[in-house]
Motif scaffolding. Structure first.
Motif, PDB file in Angstrom:
ATOM      1  N   ILE A 294       4.108 -10.084  13.760  1.00 31.67           N
ATOM      2  CA  ILE A 294       4.731  -9.304  14.896  1.00 31.67           C
ATOM      3  C   ILE A 294       5.941  -8.816  14.725  1.00 31.67           C
ATOM      4  CG2 ILE A 294       4.813  -9.229  17.314  1.00 31.67           C
ATOM      5  CD1 ILE A 294       2.160  -9.955  16.638  1.00 31.67           C
ATOM      6  N   HIS A 295       6.192  -7.382  14.833  1.00 27.80           N
ATOM      7  CA  HIS A 295       7.661  -6.678  14.870  1.00 27.80           C
ATOM      8  C   HIS A 295       7.661  -5.755  16.137  1.00 27.80           C
ATOM      9  CE1 HIS A 295       9.895  -8.360  11.490  1.00 27.80           C
ATOM     10  NE2 HIS A 295       8.891  -8.047  10.590  1.00 27.80           N
TER      11      HIS A 295
ATOM     12  N   HIS B 274      -3.082  -6.812   2.718  1.00 31.21           N
ATOM     13  CA  HIS B 274      -1.738  -6.692   3.469  1.00 31.21           C
ATOM     14  C   HIS B 274      -1.303  -8.101   3.839  1.00 31.21           C
ATOM     15  CE1 HIS B 274       1.057  -4.555   6.307  1.00 31.21           C
ATOM     16  NE2 HIS B 274       0.353  -3.637   6.112  1.00 31.21           N
ATOM     17  N   TYR B 275      -0.041  -8.255   4.368  1.00 31.00           N
ATOM     18  CA  TYR B 275       0.761  -9.492   4.477  1.00 31.00           C
ATOM     19  C   TYR B 275       1.731  -9.009   5.516  1.00 31.00           C
ATOM     20  CZ  TYR B 275       2.637 -14.166   4.632  1.00 31.00           C
ATOM     21  OH  TYR B 275       3.141 -15.468   5.185  1.00 31.00           O
ATOM     22  N   ASP B 276       2.784  -9.070   5.058  1.00 29.17           N
ATOM     23  CA  ASP B 276       4.214  -8.933   5.829  1.00 29.17           C
ATOM     24  C   ASP B 276       4.676  -7.285   5.667  1.00 29.17           C
ATOM     25  OD1 ASP B 276       6.198  -9.696   7.520  1.00 29.17           O
ATOM     26  OD2 ASP B 276       7.477 -10.376   5.934  1.00 29.17           O
ATOM     27  N   PHE B 277       5.511  -7.073   6.901  1.00 24.86           N
ATOM     28  CA  PHE B 277       6.025  -5.755   6.628  1.00 24.86           C
ATOM     29  C   PHE B 277       7.392  -6.000   7.386  1.00 24.86           C
ATOM     30  CE2 PHE B 277       4.184  -6.040  10.834  1.00 24.86           C
ATOM     31  CZ  PHE B 277       4.810  -5.047  11.374  1.00 24.86           C
ATOM     32  N   TRP B 278       8.580  -5.028   6.877  1.00 26.16           N
ATOM     33  CA  TRP B 278       9.609  -4.977   7.613  1.00 26.16           C
ATOM     34  C   TRP B 278      10.279  -3.535   7.482  1.00 26.16           C
ATOM     35  CZ3 TRP B 278      13.516  -9.436   8.816  1.00 26.16           C
ATOM     36  CH2 TRP B 278      14.170  -9.370  10.292  1.00 26.16           C
TER      37      TRP B 278
ATOM     38  N   SER C  21       5.993  -2.919   2.827  1.00 25.61           N
ATOM     39  CA  SER C  21       4.961  -3.936   3.224  1.00 25.61           C
ATOM     40  C   SER C  21       4.531  -4.906   1.886  1.00 25.61           C
ATOM     41  CB  SER C  21       3.560  -3.346   3.852  1.00 25.61           C
ATOM     42  OG  SER C  21       3.104  -2.415   2.821  1.00 25.61           O
ATOM     43  N   SER C  22       3.705  -5.922   2.088  1.00 22.21           N
ATOM     44  CA  SER C  22       3.343  -6.841   0.951  1.00 22.21           C
ATOM     45  C   SER C  22       1.910  -7.094   1.073  1.00 22.21           C
ATOM     46  CB  SER C  22       4.483  -8.129   0.862  1.00 22.21           C
ATOM     47  OG  SER C  22       4.141  -8.804   2.228  1.00 22.21           O
ATOM     48  N   GLU C  23       1.599  -8.085   0.211  1.00 21.66           N
ATOM     49  CA  GLU C  23      -0.070  -8.467   0.218  1.00 21.66           C
ATOM     50  C   GLU C  23      -0.046  -9.856  -0.129  1.00 21.66           C
ATOM     51  OE1 GLU C  23      -1.342  -4.298  -2.359  1.00 21.66           O
ATOM     52  OE2 GLU C  23      -1.014  -6.339  -3.204  1.00 21.66           O
TER      53      GLU C  23
ATOM     54  N   CYS D 132      17.029 -14.722  12.781  1.00 21.47           N
ATOM     55  CA  CYS D 132      17.248 -13.799  11.660  1.00 21.47           C
ATOM     56  C   CYS D 132      15.693 -13.455  11.042  1.00 21.47           C
ATOM     57  CB  CYS D 132      17.700 -14.635  10.386  1.00 21.47           C
ATOM     58  SG  CYS D 132      19.312 -15.000  10.825  1.00 21.47           S
ATOM     59  N   SER D 133      14.553 -13.538  11.477  1.00 24.31           N
ATOM     60  CA  SER D 133      13.492 -12.644  10.944  1.00 24.31           C
ATOM     61  C   SER D 133      12.901 -12.024  12.107  1.00 24.31           C
ATOM     62  CB  SER D 133      12.606 -13.670  10.579  1.00 24.31           C
ATOM     63  OG  SER D 133      11.892 -14.554  11.564  1.00 24.31           O
TER      64      SER D 133
END
Length: 467
Positions: free
Chosen positions: A138-139, A188-192, A202-204, A456-457
């Motif tokens: 979630i962002h 997919h995995y993370d994103f910022w 984004s990552s996987e 921080c995240s």
């Protein structure tokens, strides 16, 4: 809606560093076998309080089998964006997805000791409006809530690629998919992101059949997990470049961009190199020609071990891999914290020069073979996992569960949930606080942490730091 911006929103990272110190933390509790409802623990982190280092409130949902994993705020400092902000939102709700159920809970924590469920989004609505499943990260963005997913459609989540969808930040209605052109992105995995620079990374990890029932050894040894990071035109909602980190760099997970939006670099953690069992950190950056680049800047070696001391999955290797499963960057962009879940170590790197990180500190606790104990003498089950850093950079919190089925593979037998905290020295280095230890209710494991007022995240910033 507030009549003025939420006081926990800050224009720049430097402003946030000087924010009031957190007094509460929110930690997810999951039932690994799905026999109990998952929950949210409110933890007292104020050393002046009589209930310091205790759970002061617990909220449990009504459903079974959600597997709470990652979560985030409805609004944060990104709301101060000068272009598309919702400056008068309130940091009031925690958005908690069930990674197994695809159900999403909106939790009202305006009164933390009376936290309550505000709204539930059932999986059928998510499937119908996005075609995605297994919501993960979630962002809070300036115009909505962005949610990454690990699954596409269909029962096993492989009917189409996973991606990101957007929710309204006030009504919490699902608006739809983010992507206009995803390029080769199929996991997919993370994103910022960097909001003023208008890019996202984004990552996987892998598709649901590759993680839901544990690691699939054949897929790992065949390098079939994710190993590519994708750079996006944030507003254009399209991939502009994909960088393969190398097929042997399996499971490119957390994305951590520099917090100061002037800077155009960041980090990505890689769980394991299948050629040598090393863990790795890649630095990614935009060069002078405007091209995205990535380079491995940190490697962490495995430790030899007797096969009799290893879980079945690792016996043939005769070593414990670091298993880099989470990273977090302090708001001043100076220290990168790296969780080595397999070794039972939390590393602190000075990344003032992001191309040449230097190991500045290390804490040993837990571990597959090492089994390091806490300074209070208690056994820390599993290893350091989800890590969160206070805004002032002086406290580092972490828990110990990775994902229920993976816990069981790498650390057979129930090990118990725990949350600890380390204090950071003025000139770097860090050590566990012997007086801070959180036990959780029996039968639960602990995962991600969020700190009162931001951490921080959580927050992304729209204005450069000064000084």
């Amino acid at each position: 809606m507030n009549l003025r911006p939420d006081p926990t929103f800050y224009p720049s990272p430097n402003d946030a560093i000087h924010a009031p110190v957190e007094k509460l933390a929110f930690t997810l509790m999951l039932s690994p076998d799905g026999t109990k409802p998952d929950g949210l623990a409110v933890v007292d982190v104020d050393p002046e309080s009589k209930t310091y280092s205790q759970i002061v409130h617990e909220l449990y949902v009504d459903n079974l089998g959600d597997e709470f994993h990652h979560f985030g705020w409805n609004a944060c400092s990104s709301a101060l964006s000068p272009l598309t902000g919702h400056a008068f939102l309130e940091r009031r709700y925690l958005i908690i997805p069930g990674i197994r159920s695809s159900r999403i809970y909106i939790i009202d924590v305006k009164e933390p000791l009376n936290a309550k469920v505000h709204k539930i989004i059932e999986p059928e609505e998510l499937f119908a409006k996005t075609g995605y499943s297994r919501p993960h990260t979630i962002h809070c963005g300036p115009e909505g809530i962005y949610v990454s997913t690990l699954g596409g459609g269909g029962e096993d989540g492989t009917d189409g690629p996973p991606g990101i969808f957007i929710m309204d930040c006030e009504s919490f209605e699902i608006l739809g998919r983010y992507e206009m052109d995803r390029g080769i992105q199929d996991k997919h995995y993370d994103f910022w992101w960097n909001l003023p620079r208008d890019y996202m990374v984004s990552s996987e990890w892998g598709l649901p059949p590759q993680f839901e029932n544990g690691v699939v050894p054949e897929d790992l040894l065949s390098n079939k997990y994710g190993h590519t990071i994708h750079f996006w035109d944030l507003r254009g909602r399209k991939v502009t470049k994909s960088i393969d980190l190398g097929a042997h760099h399996q499971m490119a997970l957390e994305i951590r961009p520099a917090h100061d939006p002037v800077k155009e670099y960041g980090f990505c953690g890689v769980v394991v190199d299948t050629t040598n069992l090393q863990g790795a950190i890649f630095t990614w950056w935009r060069d002078d020609d405007g091209e995205w680049q990535a380079k491995k800047t940190i490697t962490i070696d495995p430790v030899p071990a007797d096969a009799d001391d290893l879980p079945e999955l690792l016996k043939g290797f005769g070593a414990v891999p670091p298993l880099v499963t989470d990273i977090d960057l302090s708001l001043d962009d100076k220290y990168l914290y790296v969780a080595c879940w397999g070794l039972g170590e939390m590393h602190q790197y000075d990344v003032s020069d992001p191309m040449n990180p230097v190991l500045a500190g290390k804490v040993e606790i837990g571990g597959i073979v090492a089994k390091h104990k806490h300074p209070n003498g208690k056994t820390f089950g599993y290893g350091p996992q989800m890590v969160e850093v206070s805004r002032d950079g002086k406290r580092v919190y972490w828990t110990n569960s990775l994902y229920s089925t993976w816990d069981d593979q790498f650390y057979p037998g129930e090990r118990g949930a725990a949350m600890v905290m380390a204090r950071v020295g003025d000139d770097g280095g860090f050590a566990l606080d012997p007086d801070f230890w959180i036990d959780f209710p029996e039968g639960y494991r602990s995962h991600q942490i969020r700190l009162e007022g931001g951490d921080c995240s959580t927050d992304s910033f729209c204005y450069p730091s000064v000084g």
